[in-house]
Motif scaffolding. Structure first.
Motif, PDB file in Angstrom:
ATOM      1  N   VAL A 126       0.854  -1.184   0.000  1.00  0.00           N
ATOM      2  CA  VAL A 126       0.000   0.000   0.000  1.00  0.00           C
ATOM      3  C   VAL A 126       0.892   1.236   0.000  1.00  0.00           C
ATOM      4  O   VAL A 126       1.656   1.460   0.941  1.00  0.00           O
ATOM      5  CB  VAL A 126      -0.939   0.012   1.227  1.00  0.00           C
ATOM      6  N   ASN A 127       0.799   2.030  -1.064  1.00  0.00           N
ATOM      7  CA  ASN A 127       1.577   3.258  -1.144  1.00  0.00           C
ATOM      8  C   ASN A 127       1.068   4.274  -0.130  1.00  0.00           C
ATOM      9  O   ASN A 127      -0.082   4.212   0.302  1.00  0.00           O
ATOM     10  CB  ASN A 127       1.524   3.831  -2.554  1.00  0.00           C
ATOM     11  N   PRO A 128       1.903   5.227   0.266  1.00  0.00           N
ATOM     12  CA  PRO A 128       1.493   6.218   1.259  1.00  0.00           C
ATOM     13  C   PRO A 128       0.209   6.947   0.869  1.00  0.00           C
ATOM     14  O   PRO A 128      -0.045   7.198  -0.313  1.00  0.00           O
ATOM     15  CB  PRO A 128       2.677   7.193   1.289  1.00  0.00           C
TER      16      PRO A 128
ATOM     17  N   LEU B 159       1.277   0.101   9.271  1.00  0.00           N
ATOM     18  CA  LEU B 159       0.005   0.749   8.973  1.00  0.00           C
ATOM     19  C   LEU B 159      -0.494   1.495  10.206  1.00  0.00           C
ATOM     20  O   LEU B 159      -0.202   1.100  11.330  1.00  0.00           O
ATOM     21  CB  LEU B 159      -1.057  -0.297   8.605  1.00  0.00           C
TER      22      LEU B 159
ATOM     23  N   GLY C 221       2.341  -1.233   4.486  1.00  0.00           N
ATOM     24  CA  GLY C 221       2.695   0.125   4.107  1.00  0.00           C
ATOM     25  C   GLY C 221       4.196   0.260   4.235  1.00  0.00           C
ATOM     26  O   GLY C 221       4.901  -0.712   4.512  1.00  0.00           O
TER      27      GLY C 221
ATOM     28  N   THR D 115       0.906   5.662   5.932  1.00  0.00           N
ATOM     29  CA  THR D 115      -0.054   4.735   5.348  1.00  0.00           C
ATOM     30  C   THR D 115      -1.161   4.555   6.383  1.00  0.00           C
ATOM     31  O   THR D 115      -1.012   3.791   7.334  1.00  0.00           O
ATOM     32  CB  THR D 115       0.602   3.389   4.991  1.00  0.00           C
TER      33      THR D 115
END
Length: 180
Positions: A64-66, A120, A86, A92
């Motif tokens: 998961v990108n920022p 995360l 993240g 994230t």
């Protein structure tokens, strides 16, 4: 969008050998990228989870990108072997602002076994004084590494089975109202 295959090299210490003799094993995992700007395989985290086949038997790594992802996340019981990661918990962030029943107000629910969450922030931003769960975990062998789990009340519902929280920050506010 295309998904990528990548290799993870793991060093496994065999019970019958000394620590100096580690066996090297390669594990293949499907890599899915989530990016709100459209530069990944998916723009929403839940869409990437939904793309994992039911009764999954393969490792899936969802990067998961920022960004701030305003989503309700559910990892169904029939989708084990997912890692959701993240890069840093401060950049994230998965948020919701919901309250009510502790099973229905949850920002992030893990029903699957063999799930890993890394780096995360999971937060339910509903105001104090109401049930507002940030994370519910019901799968077996679920681990969170370096995560921040935040809410005002009922922050973590550590439901059933075995769960591990390593280097995580878990915060909730407890209100005491007088008279009892």
């Amino acid at each position: 969008m295309a998904a990528f295959i990548f290799y993870i090299t793991l060093f496994i210490l065999m019970a019958s050998t000394s620590r100096a003799e580690a066996a090297q094993t390669s594990v293949v995992a499907l890599l899915l990228r989530v990016d709100q700007s459209g530069k990944g395989d998916y723009e929403k985290i839940q869409d990437a989870i939904d793309a994992v086949p039911s009764n999954n038997k393969e490792m899936v790594f969802i990067l998961v990108n920022p960004g701030i992802y305003n989503e309700r996340i559910v990892v169904p019981a029939d989708k084990p072997f997912i890692t959701l990661s993240g890069s840093k918990p401060n950049n994230t962030v998965i948020i919701r602002s919901d309250n009510g029943n502790i099973f229905e107000s949850v920002t992030f629910t893990v029903l699957a076994s063999d799930f890993v969450g890394r780096y995360l922030t999971i937060q339910n931003m509903y105001r104090p004084g109401a049930k507002a769960v940030a994370l519910r975990v019901s799968g077996d062998r679920v681990a969170f590494f370096g995560c921040r789990i935040l809410s005002y009340q009922d922050t973590l519902l550590n439901d059933t089975k075995r769960h591990y929280y390593i280097n995580c920050y878990i915060e909730g506010v407890w209100e005491c109202r007088f008279p009892f």
